[in-house]
Design a protein around this motif. Structure first.
Motif, PDB file in Angstrom:
ATOM      1  N   GLY A 184       0.837  -1.201   0.000  1.00 13.65           N
ATOM      2  CA  GLY A 184       0.000   0.000   0.000  1.00 13.65           C
ATOM      3  C   GLY A 184       0.864   1.240   0.000  1.00 13.65           C
ATOM      4  N   THR A 215       4.952  14.176   9.768  1.00 16.08           N
ATOM      5  CA  THR A 215       3.714  13.973   9.015  1.00 16.08           C
ATOM      6  C   THR A 215       3.842  12.838   7.998  1.00 16.08           C
ATOM      7  OG1 THR A 215       4.296  15.595   7.332  1.00 16.08           O
ATOM      8  CG2 THR A 215       3.100  16.403   9.240  1.00 16.08           C
ATOM      9  N   THR A 219       2.142   9.597  11.367  1.00 18.01           N
ATOM     10  CA  THR A 219       0.768  10.072  11.560  1.00 18.01           C
ATOM     11  C   THR A 219      -0.138   8.918  11.990  1.00 18.01           C
ATOM     12  OG1 THR A 219       0.467   9.908   9.177  1.00 18.01           O
ATOM     13  CG2 THR A 219       0.811  12.095  10.076  1.00 18.01           C
ATOM     14  N   ARG A 235      -3.519  14.408  25.037  1.00 20.44           N
ATOM     15  CA  ARG A 235      -4.976  14.462  24.915  1.00 20.44           C
ATOM     16  C   ARG A 235      -5.650  14.351  26.255  1.00 20.44           C
ATOM     17  NH1 ARG A 235      -5.917  12.638  19.070  1.00 20.44           N
ATOM     18  NH2 ARG A 235      -3.836  11.999  18.577  1.00 20.44           N
ATOM     19  N   ALA A 281      -3.406  13.677  12.149  1.00 20.89           N
ATOM     20  CA  ALA A 281      -3.352  13.041  13.454  1.00 20.89           C
ATOM     21  C   ALA A 281      -3.072  14.060  14.544  1.00 20.89           C
ATOM     22  CB  ALA A 281      -2.252  11.988  13.440  1.00 20.89           C
ATOM     23  N   GLY A 282      -3.861  13.990  15.608  1.00 27.30           N
ATOM     24  CA  GLY A 282      -3.551  14.794  16.791  1.00 27.30           C
ATOM     25  C   GLY A 282      -3.738  16.284  16.641  1.00 27.30           C
ATOM     26  N   ARG A 336     -11.617   5.480   8.749  1.00 26.83           N
ATOM     27  CA  ARG A 336     -11.179   4.160   9.211  1.00 26.83           C
ATOM     28  C   ARG A 336     -11.956   3.031   8.525  1.00 26.83           C
ATOM     29  NH1 ARG A 336      -6.466   5.604  10.848  1.00 26.83           N
ATOM     30  NH2 ARG A 336      -6.438   7.008  12.612  1.00 26.83           N
ATOM     31  N   GLN A 343     -10.149   2.545   5.300  1.00 23.16           N
ATOM     32  CA  GLN A 343      -8.888   1.881   5.603  1.00 23.16           C
ATOM     33  C   GLN A 343      -9.102   0.375   5.825  1.00 23.16           C
ATOM     34  OE1 GLN A 343      -7.122   3.018   9.386  1.00 23.16           O
ATOM     35  NE2 GLN A 343      -5.212   3.397   8.319  1.00 23.16           N
ATOM     36  N   ASN A 390      -1.941   4.443  -3.153  1.00 23.63           N
ATOM     37  CA  ASN A 390      -1.871   4.371  -1.698  1.00 23.63           C
ATOM     38  C   ASN A 390      -2.535   3.127  -1.112  1.00 23.63           C
ATOM     39  OD1 ASN A 390      -0.418   6.740  -1.541  1.00 23.63           O
ATOM     40  ND2 ASN A 390      -2.263   7.984  -1.465  1.00 23.63           N
ATOM     41  N   GLY A 391      -2.749   2.124  -1.946  1.00 26.08           N
ATOM     42  CA  GLY A 391      -3.187   0.831  -1.431  1.00 26.08           C
ATOM     43  C   GLY A 391      -4.666   0.701  -1.144  1.00 26.08           C
ATOM     44  N   TYR A 392      -5.482   1.681  -1.545  1.00 26.32           N
ATOM     45  CA  TYR A 392      -6.917   1.579  -1.265  1.00 26.32           C
ATOM     46  C   TYR A 392      -7.582   0.544  -2.159  1.00 26.32           C
ATOM     47  CZ  TYR A 392      -6.368   5.827   1.439  1.00 26.32           C
ATOM     48  OH  TYR A 392      -5.971   6.739   2.368  1.00 26.32           O
ATOM     49  N   PHE A 423     -10.085  11.378   9.096  1.00 23.44           N
ATOM     50  CA  PHE A 423      -8.642  11.406   9.330  1.00 23.44           C
ATOM     51  C   PHE A 423      -7.928  11.676   8.018  1.00 23.44           C
ATOM     52  CE2 PHE A 423      -4.655   8.818   9.384  1.00 23.44           C
ATOM     53  CZ  PHE A 423      -3.971   9.541  10.336  1.00 23.44           C
ATOM     54  N   PRO A 476      -4.579  10.970   6.290  1.00 23.61           N
ATOM     55  CA  PRO A 476      -3.342  10.222   6.469  1.00 23.61           C
ATOM     56  C   PRO A 476      -2.146  11.023   5.974  1.00 23.61           C
ATOM     57  CG  PRO A 476      -4.576   9.349   4.625  1.00 23.61           C
ATOM     58  CD  PRO A 476      -5.445  10.395   5.246  1.00 23.61           C
ATOM     59  N   ALA A 477      -1.072  10.952   6.711  1.00 23.08           N
ATOM     60  CA  ALA A 477       0.182  11.617   6.336  1.00 23.08           C
ATOM     61  C   ALA A 477      -0.023  13.108   6.033  1.00 23.08           C
ATOM     62  CB  ALA A 477       0.842  10.900   5.159  1.00 23.08           C
ATOM     63  N   ASP A 478      -1.013  13.725   6.687  1.00 23.32           N
ATOM     64  CA  ASP A 478      -1.332  15.148   6.480  1.00 23.32           C
ATOM     65  C   ASP A 478      -1.514  15.488   5.000  1.00 23.32           C
ATOM     66  OD1 ASP A 478      -1.294  15.554   9.158  1.00 23.32           O
ATOM     67  OD2 ASP A 478       0.109  17.243   9.129  1.00 23.32           O
ATOM     68  N   ASP A 479      -1.976  14.509   4.218  1.00 20.25           N
ATOM     69  CA  ASP A 479      -2.069  14.677   2.781  1.00 20.25           C
ATOM     70  C   ASP A 479      -3.536  14.895   2.397  1.00 20.25           C
ATOM     71  OD1 ASP A 479      -2.048  14.474   0.048  1.00 20.25           O
ATOM     72  OD2 ASP A 479      -1.450  12.358  -0.007  1.00 20.25           O
ATOM     73  N   ASP A 529      -5.302  13.093  -0.483  1.00 15.45           N
ATOM     74  CA  ASP A 529      -5.460  11.639  -0.406  1.00 15.45           C
ATOM     75  C   ASP A 529      -6.779  11.190  -1.048  1.00 15.45           C
ATOM     76  OD1 ASP A 529      -4.629   9.019   1.186  1.00 15.45           O
ATOM     77  OD2 ASP A 529      -6.786   9.316   1.460  1.00 15.45           O
ATOM     78  N   ARG A 561      -2.462  21.526  11.444  1.00 12.77           N
ATOM     79  CA  ARG A 561      -1.374  21.388  12.401  1.00 12.77           C
ATOM     80  C   ARG A 561      -0.684  22.725  12.673  1.00 12.77           C
ATOM     81  NH1 ARG A 561       0.341  16.702  13.880  1.00 12.77           N
ATOM     82  NH2 ARG A 561      -0.559  15.693  12.072  1.00 12.77           N
ATOM     83  N   ALA A 592      -2.654  24.444  15.279  1.00  7.14           N
ATOM     84  CA  ALA A 592      -2.539  23.736  16.554  1.00  7.14           C
ATOM     85  C   ALA A 592      -1.192  24.019  17.212  1.00  7.14           C
ATOM     86  CB  ALA A 592      -2.685  22.232  16.319  1.00  7.14           C
TER      87      ALA A 592
END
Lengths: 441, 497
Positions: free
Chosen positions: A279, A321, A326, A359, B193-194, B289, B292, B308-310, B340, B342-345, B348, B366, B369
């Motif tokens: 992937g 990232t 991530t 968090r 993420a986060g 998710r 995913q 990206n493997g989807y 979500f 992924p990879a801040d992309d 995607d 980010r 944040a």
């Protein structure tokens, strides 16, 4: 090594005597690194342990229509085509001993410092069922690291999963080691899991811990770079199964996993060798699940015990990232980001306060620490942001309050500097923040 | 019998399955069928035997092709039942995805067909309870005897769908101002993420749900079990548990569970809409998710992946779910979907495919944040179909446009300042620079659900107050106020008067 062969042999001889040795035999038909294809093992179960003569052992990783794939975990000699493969009828498991505390152990129960098997070994499943939602309770007891920048601003609670992420040589492992060091006398059983570390590195950690009395309550579970990849893959899961054993007795456990980026690479290696479809970045599509089910073992259990996990993840040129980072950030309850730039400037620990997150935050701090820590964090963040903007501004033309804020910000950074193993108690931290507040005002 | 070989294009696969001509009898598979033993059972019909096993999938050889895709089948070993759902049928071999894991299974185990496919509770008893993706109660309450419905059955005709609704204010300044929503809306909360997706969705539960007091469904897909437990406790404490139904397929569960949580949650929401004729709030954390998990399943089935493997069926799978989230004459479903990145992309494929279905989106960033400003919203990427003078009125519309222009000029100025320093700005740029910073700080907000972390009590801010404050900041009326005074407050003018 010899011990394993002997114990297996003894067991088998006993079984032959009992007449319960009706095990299947298959034949190796293909070898690719540590993956072998075996024909003839028609009735083995998924994840069953198999033994290839005196050459190797491993477990069934896939059952195909006319063959099975075996991942080897121990290789004594090179496996040849035509070697006999014996099924054992047993699930593949790790070994653990209650007397392992204080030792550097492999998942086979071997004491790696002396090269002998530990006594009183018992089987531990590599992986266990997830912890049900209703068995969990709120994470609210602090797990103190002794590091001001963490305990005051990005605190860790018992049962929390807090990622430590940053480039090579930024002090990631040291934060985890300080944390383990600080658990002395706090009733926390610690497991330091080394995945793909060099033997030298692990030995250094062991000697340091031994000298500081840390090994009294710590187990080092190690899988080295030159172990077969399936061992590296399974080691963190086995560590969490060991942690579960202690959790079931209501104990508090701290697990440090060093590191998960290497673990992801190991999973990728195995998946590609087994022919899975790659992937993103060639990682297998279930790489998220590989880490999520591992880290979901972290919890505050209703029986009073807890498993706190501090996974470590290495990044390249400060990029948090990328795909694996991530993924892990999205699993954990927060992250401590370490910056190479801060490290070079002499800021220790080199925490990037802007990018770090907890968090759970104040929920796992005592009242007094929260009362002082959270405003300190806000002040520091706003200082760091303003510093960038006003770096070139004329200091004399700044307003009095802005000037004051810039001065205080610099002092906060200084106050948070802390050397290796220079842990502080909450009381000392409170004291220092109070003193700082008085001077500045 | 010949069967299609999906693996033959992949050279790596040759190593694993060189045997391309598949045998067609039990004997040829060496699994030795025992006719008497394989007779009917009380709980299922014998269909065949397992011939291959991986961590997520088993292949079942059948003498007669009696199963359909999405049929539920099971096998038994040492008294434990292992459940599967049929995903694909190639001639006499059915591939089925397991519900938990396949540890301990071996070839030759007999497989039985259950009378029904996957079902979810379709009953008043969904409220106040927590279910797994497979429709079983997981809150130790012993709830039982409820009606069930197949989780895939439903789809809506265009004629049934209603697209209008009243505006719904969330009390979160930056959301109401830049991305207002209405009943029946699909609001996406996108973020890496986060950066605070979950806190934001919990604040929405707090503000919208507690305000409207309508029934709601929370679907936890591939997220933290700790948060699931926290939510349950919070609802219990706020005495709202009787108004919410929860479905969890969390990140410790296998791909099948994470994929099907969405369908089960939707079935619960449809019950409230179609049978109880209610306006429903549907919170999904997080829908990415599911995609995913589907990618993991597609890989097991050896489908060719897209980038990206989807799963190659990515768009189909998302549409199947999203088209069910709609309002009808009977009731509305207003959904909040965390997504979500992924990879801040943000480009995607999965994120893009989901966001096509949204009426509005809030993007968390980010960079915001990092400055400690929460909710960490990137106002430029945040949109809503309601940003239209005819819907929100001229004043609101004008202020949004003006704010965006000031903030985007600020981004440019920030770079100039970094090189030349602040003293080099012209007077008008100087004003924009400081007003934009105040505006940016003003859009941070103390949240009710974050009070225990931050120690600052939450604030619900009325849209009228937001408009007054923004107007005053932009016009320069508040130039004398320190920018610090706008951080983590509710309304400004109203409280200072």
């Amino acid at each position: 090594m010899e011990g394993i062969v002997n114990s297996v042999l003894e067991k088998k001889i006993a079984e032959i005597n009992e007449g319960s040795n009706a095990y299947e035999i298959g034949t190796v038909s293909m070898v690719r690194q540590y993956i072998v294809e075996v024909t003839g093992l028609l009735n083995v179960s998924y994840f069953e342990k198999v033994i290839i003569g005196t050459s190797a052992e491993g477990y069934v990783d896939a059952i195909r229509e006319s063959s099975v794939l075996v991942s080897l975990t121990v290789i004594y000699h090179a496996v040849k085509i035509g070697d006999s493969v014996m099924a054992t009828g047993e699930e593949y498991q790790a070994k653990y001993s209650q007397s392992a505390t204080g030792h550097v152990m492999s998942i086979f129960g071997e004491d790696l410092m002396v090269g002998k098997m530990l006594d009183d070994l018992e089987d531990v499943p590599i992986e266990m069922e997830p912890i049900p939602i209703m068995d969990r309770t709120a994470v609210n007891r602090p797990l103190l690291t002794g590091i001001m920048g963490v305990d005051l601003m990005y605190p860790i609670g018992r049962g929390q999963r807090q990622l430590i992420i940053g480039d090579k040589k930024t002090g990631k492992t040291q934060i985890a080691l300080d944390t383990i060091y600080n658990q002395r006398g706090k009733g926390v059983f610690c497991i330091y899991v080394a995945i793909g570390k060099t033997k030298k590195e692990v030995k250094a950690v062991y000697s340091e811990f031994l000298g500081k009395g840390v090994m009294d309550y710590t187990l080092i579970l190690a899988a080295f770079n030159d172990n077969p990849a399936p061992v590296l893959r399974n080691t963190p899961y086995a560590a969490l199964s060991i942690a579960r054993k202690h959790l079931e007795k209501g104990e508090d456990v701290l697990v440090v996993i060093d590191d998960l980026k290497r673990h992801a690479d190991v999973c990728r290696e195995i998946a590609l060798l087994m022919g899975s479809t790659p992937g993103r970045d060639a990682y297998p599509p279930d790489i998220f699940y590989s880490h999520s089910r591992l880290l979901e073992m972290g919890c505050q259990h209703m029986n009073g015990g807890s498993i706190t996990i501090l996974p470590i993840c290495e990044t390249k040129s400060g990029d948090i990232t990328d795909y694996i980072s991530t993924n892990i950030i999205s699993i954990t309850d927060g992250q401590l980001v370490l910056s190479a730039k801060n490290f070079e400037k002499g800021q220790k620990p080199a925490i990037n306060y802007g990018l770090s997150v907890s968090r759970l935050g104040g929920a796992v701090q005592t009242r007094e620490v929260k009362r002082l820590g959270q405003p300190l964090k806000r002040e520091l963040l706003s200082y760091l942001e303003q510093k960038e903007i006003f770096e070139l501004a004329d200091l004399d033309e700044m307003g009095e309050s802005l000037k004051n804020r810039m001065r205080r910000g610099g002092q906060i950074i200084n106050m948070l500097n802390q050397g290796r193993y220079a842990v502080r108690t909450s009381e000392q931290m409170i004291e220092e923040v109070r003193e700082f507040g008085e001077i500045a005002e | 019998m010949e069967r299609m070989d999906f693996k033959s294009n992949n050279p790596a696969m040759d190593f694993i399955s060189r045997n391309n001509s598949k045998p067609a009898t039990f004997e040829a598979y060496d699994i030795g069928r025992n006719a008497e033993e394989s007779a009917e059972r009380m709980d299922g019909t014998f269909i065949g035997q397992i011939v291959s096993i991986s961590s997520l999938k088993v292949d079942i050889f059948m003498e007669k092709p009696v199963v359909k895709v999405r049929d539920r089948v099971f096998t038994e070993r040492s008294g434990r039942k292992y459940w599967f759902e049929v995903a694909e049928i190639k001639g006499s071999v059915a591939s089925a995805i397991c519900f938990n894991n396949t540890k301990g299974l071996s070839r030759g185990l007999k497989v039985y067909l259950s009378g029904t496919g996957l079902e979810a509770p379709y009953d008043d008893q969904i409220l106040g309870h927590m279910f797994s993706s497979y429709g079983e109660p997981i809150d130790n309450s012993g709830v039982s005897g409820y009606n069930k419905r197949n989780i895939y059955d439903k789809s809506l005709e265009m004629s049934e769908i209603i697209i209008d609704g009243d505006i719904l204010w969330t009390g979160i300044k930056v959301l109401d101002f830049f991305a207002p929503m209405r009943k029946g809306f699909k609001m996406g909360l996108l973020g890496g993420a986060g950066v605070g997706k979950t806190v934001l969705i919990k604040e929405l539960i707090n503000n919208v749900y507690k305000g409207l007091r309508s029934n709601s469904v929370f679907v936890g897909v591939g997220e933290r079990s700790r948060e699931g437990r926290d939510l349950y406790d919070e609802m219990l404490e706020a005495e709202l548990i009787d108004k919410i139904s929860m479905v969890f397929g969390q990140m410790g569960d296998n791909a099948m569970s994470r994929s099907r949580a969405m369908y089960t949650g939707l079935t619960c929401a449809e019950y409230l809409r179609d049978e109880k004729k209610q306006d429903v709030l549907l919170f999904i954390d997080n829908i990415y998710r599911m995609v995913q998990a589907n990618a993991e399943i597609a890989t097991e089935l050896a489908h060719m992946p897209i980038e990206n493997g989807y799963s190659p069926a990515l768009l189909t799978e998302i549409s199947e779910v999203e088209e069910r989230i709609n309002s009808t004459e009977d009731g509305s479903i207003t959904s909040f979907q965390a997504i979500f990145i992924p990879a801040d992309d943000i480009t995607d494929g999965a994120v893009h495919a989901i966001s096509k279905h949204l009426d509005g989106q809030v993007v968390l960033d980010r960079k915001v944040a990092e400055k400690g400003l929460y909710p960490a919203i990137n106002v430029f990427a945040t949109t809503s179909t309601l940003i239209d003078p005819e819907v929100i009125g001229d004043r609101h519309f004008r202020l949004v446009e003006k704010s965006l222009s000031i903030l985007s000029r600020y981004e440019e100025l920030e770079q100039i300042v970094a090189v030349l320093g602040i003293d080099e700005l012209s007077e008008s740029d100087h004003n924009i620079f400081f007003r934009a910073r105040k505006l940016r700080n003003y859009f941070s907000q103390p949240m009710f659900v974050a009070e225990q972390y931050t120690g600052i009590p939450g604030e619900f801010v009325a849209i009228g107050d937001v408009l007054d404050d923004v107007e005053a900041i932009i016009s320069g009326d508040l130039d004398d106020v320190e920018e610090q005074d706008f951080t983590y407050i509710g309304a400004y003018l109203k409280t200072r008067k």
